[in-house]
Design a protein around this motif. Sequence first.
Motif, PDB file in Angstrom:
ATOM      1  N   PHE A 103      10.506  -5.802  -1.166  1.00  0.00           N
ATOM      2  CA  PHE A 103      10.639  -4.357  -1.360  1.00  0.00           C
ATOM      3  C   PHE A 103      10.095  -3.570  -0.171  1.00  0.00           C
ATOM      4  O   PHE A 103      10.722  -2.613   0.281  1.00  0.00           O
ATOM      5  CB  PHE A 103       9.926  -3.929  -2.656  1.00  0.00           C
ATOM      6  N   LEU A 104       8.936  -3.962   0.349  1.00  0.00           N
ATOM      7  CA  LEU A 104       8.336  -3.207   1.454  1.00  0.00           C
ATOM      8  C   LEU A 104       8.963  -3.529   2.809  1.00  0.00           C
ATOM      9  O   LEU A 104       8.602  -2.922   3.813  1.00  0.00           O
ATOM     10  CB  LEU A 104       6.819  -3.430   1.507  1.00  0.00           C
ATOM     11  N   ASP A 105       9.931  -4.450   2.842  1.00  0.00           N
ATOM     12  CA  ASP A 105      10.644  -4.721   4.087  1.00  0.00           C
ATOM     13  C   ASP A 105      11.602  -3.575   4.412  1.00  0.00           C
ATOM     14  O   ASP A 105      11.905  -3.319   5.571  1.00  0.00           O
ATOM     15  CB  ASP A 105      11.423  -6.034   3.999  1.00  0.00           C
ATOM     16  N   THR A 106      12.066  -2.890   3.379  1.00  0.00           N
ATOM     17  CA  THR A 106      13.031  -1.808   3.584  1.00  0.00           C
ATOM     18  C   THR A 106      12.563  -0.472   3.014  1.00  0.00           C
ATOM     19  O   THR A 106      13.258   0.522   3.158  1.00  0.00           O
ATOM     20  CB  THR A 106      14.380  -2.168   2.927  1.00  0.00           C
ATOM     21  N   ASN A 107      11.415  -0.463   2.344  1.00  0.00           N
ATOM     22  CA  ASN A 107      10.896   0.766   1.728  1.00  0.00           C
ATOM     23  C   ASN A 107       9.453   0.980   2.137  1.00  0.00           C
ATOM     24  O   ASN A 107       8.800   0.076   2.658  1.00  0.00           O
ATOM     25  CB  ASN A 107      10.972   0.653   0.197  1.00  0.00           C
ATOM     26  N   SER A 108       8.937   2.162   1.840  1.00  0.00           N
ATOM     27  CA  SER A 108       7.557   2.490   2.193  1.00  0.00           C
ATOM     28  C   SER A 108       6.625   2.230   1.006  1.00  0.00           C
ATOM     29  O   SER A 108       7.081   2.001  -0.120  1.00  0.00           O
ATOM     30  CB  SER A 108       7.459   3.967   2.586  1.00  0.00           C
ATOM     31  N   VAL A 109       5.328   2.294   1.262  1.00  0.00           N
ATOM     32  CA  VAL A 109       4.327   2.160   0.195  1.00  0.00           C
ATOM     33  C   VAL A 109       4.480   3.330  -0.781  1.00  0.00           C
ATOM     34  O   VAL A 109       4.309   3.157  -1.990  1.00  0.00           O
ATOM     35  CB  VAL A 109       2.901   2.082   0.784  1.00  0.00           C
ATOM     36  N   ASP A 110       4.829   4.510  -0.280  1.00  0.00           N
ATOM     37  CA  ASP A 110       5.088   5.652  -1.164  1.00  0.00           C
ATOM     38  C   ASP A 110       6.229   5.339  -2.133  1.00  0.00           C
ATOM     39  O   ASP A 110       6.156   5.673  -3.316  1.00  0.00           O
ATOM     40  CB  ASP A 110       5.449   6.904  -0.356  1.00  0.00           C
ATOM     41  N   ASP A 111       7.298   4.699  -1.620  1.00  0.00           N
ATOM     42  CA  ASP A 111       8.425   4.321  -2.479  1.00  0.00           C
ATOM     43  C   ASP A 111       7.989   3.322  -3.546  1.00  0.00           C
ATOM     44  O   ASP A 111       8.415   3.403  -4.697  1.00  0.00           O
ATOM     45  CB  ASP A 111       9.563   3.709  -1.648  1.00  0.00           C
ATOM     46  N   LEU A 112       7.127   2.385  -3.158  1.00  0.00           N
ATOM     47  CA  LEU A 112       6.610   1.394  -4.102  1.00  0.00           C
ATOM     48  C   LEU A 112       5.805   2.088  -5.202  1.00  0.00           C
ATOM     49  O   LEU A 112       5.985   1.807  -6.391  1.00  0.00           O
ATOM     50  CB  LEU A 112       5.750   0.357  -3.386  1.00  0.00           C
ATOM     51  N   ALA A 113       4.937   2.998  -4.815  1.00  0.00           N
ATOM     52  CA  ALA A 113       4.128   3.735  -5.795  1.00  0.00           C
ATOM     53  C   ALA A 113       5.029   4.533  -6.740  1.00  0.00           C
ATOM     54  O   ALA A 113       4.811   4.525  -7.963  1.00  0.00           O
ATOM     55  CB  ALA A 113       3.148   4.656  -5.079  1.00  0.00           C
ATOM     56  N   ASN A 114       6.037   5.193  -6.204  1.00  0.00           N
ATOM     57  CA  ASN A 114       6.968   5.959  -7.043  1.00  0.00           C
ATOM     58  C   ASN A 114       7.701   5.055  -8.023  1.00  0.00           C
ATOM     59  O   ASN A 114       7.896   5.410  -9.172  1.00  0.00           O
ATOM     60  CB  ASN A 114       7.973   6.721  -6.178  1.00  0.00           C
ATOM     61  N   LYS A 115       8.115   3.888  -7.550  1.00  0.00           N
ATOM     62  CA  LYS A 115       8.825   2.945  -8.426  1.00  0.00           C
ATOM     63  C   LYS A 115       7.928   2.485  -9.578  1.00  0.00           C
ATOM     64  O   LYS A 115       8.402   2.278 -10.688  1.00  0.00           O
ATOM     65  CB  LYS A 115       9.316   1.750  -7.630  1.00  0.00           C
ATOM     66  N   LEU A 116       6.633   2.367  -9.303  1.00  0.00           N
ATOM     67  CA  LEU A 116       5.685   1.939 -10.328  1.00  0.00           C
ATOM     68  C   LEU A 116       5.211   3.105 -11.204  1.00  0.00           C
ATOM     69  O   LEU A 116       4.522   2.894 -12.198  1.00  0.00           O
ATOM     70  CB  LEU A 116       4.475   1.266  -9.677  1.00  0.00           C
ATOM     71  N   GLY A 117       5.539   4.332 -10.802  1.00  0.00           N
ATOM     72  CA  GLY A 117       5.162   5.498 -11.590  1.00  0.00           C
ATOM     73  C   GLY A 117       3.726   5.943 -11.395  1.00  0.00           C
ATOM     74  O   GLY A 117       3.130   6.537 -12.296  1.00  0.00           O
ATOM     75  N   ILE A 118       3.156   5.649 -10.229  1.00  0.00           N
ATOM     76  CA  ILE A 118       1.786   6.066  -9.929  1.00  0.00           C
ATOM     77  C   ILE A 118       1.731   6.654  -8.534  1.00  0.00           C
ATOM     78  O   ILE A 118       2.692   6.564  -7.771  1.00  0.00           O
ATOM     79  CB  ILE A 118       0.780   4.879 -10.044  1.00  0.00           C
ATOM     80  N   GLY A 119       0.607   7.247  -8.180  1.00  0.00           N
ATOM     81  CA  GLY A 119       0.434   7.820  -6.855  1.00  0.00           C
ATOM     82  C   GLY A 119       0.067   6.758  -5.827  1.00  0.00           C
ATOM     83  O   GLY A 119      -0.446   5.690  -6.155  1.00  0.00           O
ATOM     84  N   THR A 120       0.303   7.074  -4.567  1.00  0.00           N
ATOM     85  CA  THR A 120       0.028   6.136  -3.477  1.00  0.00           C
ATOM     86  C   THR A 120      -1.460   5.812  -3.377  1.00  0.00           C
ATOM     87  O   THR A 120      -1.843   4.649  -3.192  1.00  0.00           O
ATOM     88  CB  THR A 120       0.535   6.719  -2.141  1.00  0.00           C
ATOM     89  N   ARG A 121      -2.315   6.825  -3.499  1.00  0.00           N
ATOM     90  CA  ARG A 121      -3.759   6.574  -3.424  1.00  0.00           C
ATOM     91  C   ARG A 121      -4.239   5.695  -4.572  1.00  0.00           C
ATOM     92  O   ARG A 121      -5.066   4.812  -4.387  1.00  0.00           O
ATOM     93  CB  ARG A 121      -4.530   7.896  -3.404  1.00  0.00           C
TER      94      ARG A 121
END
Length: 190
Positions: A103-121
Motif C-alpha cells: 500500500f505505501l509503495d503507491t500511497n502516502s502515510v496520510d492515505d493509509l491513515a484515512n483508509k484506516l479511519g484515523i488521523g496520521t498522528r
Amino acid sequence: MDEITTFFPDSETCDRARLARDKAYDGVFFSGVRSTRIYCRPICPVRPAKSVNVTFYPTAAAAEKAGFRPCLRCRPESAPGSPAWLGTATTVGRALRLIDEGFLDTNSVDDLANKLGIGTRHLSRLFAKHAGASPTQAAATARVQRAKRMINGGTMSLTSIAFAAGFQSVRRFNDVFKALYGKPPSSFRR
C-alpha cells in the motif's frame, strides 16, 4: 471442506455462568433478555434477569439478528475476540497487512491513515506503541523482505525485482541493501 466446530454450551450451563458472572464464558455466548430486548455478556454487572426471560446465542450477531440490541453496561460488541476487544492492536495489524501488500509503495502515510479511519498522528503513535517503528520504516522493511524473496526464488533481473518490490529507483534498492546487509543485492543470488 473442513468442518469448523465451535463450543456452545447448553442452556443450563449458560444460565449458571450468567448468574455467576463467570469470566470463563465471556465471549463464548451472549444472553438475550426477552422482556427488555437487550443482549448481554455473561459478566454483565446489572441485576440478572429471570431465567425464564433469557435466551442464549453463540455470537453477538445472532442476538442482533433475533432482534436484541446491545447492553450499554457490559458492551457486548467488545467481548473477547472481537476487534473492539483487541483494541488498537487490530488497527496496527490491518495497517501492517496493507503495508505488506504494498500500500505505501503507491500511497502516502496520510492515505493509509484515512483508509484506516484515523488521523496520521494517531497512526504514528499506535505504530510506536505496538510495532516499535513508524509506518514508513515498516514499509521499507517489507520492501526489502519482498525483494530478498524474489532474488532468492526467481530468475528476474535485479532491476525488475527492484521495481516489483516497490522501490522507486535501482539506486535506492542498492543503497538499502548495502546499508542493511553490507552487500549489494547481487550477492544474494544463489
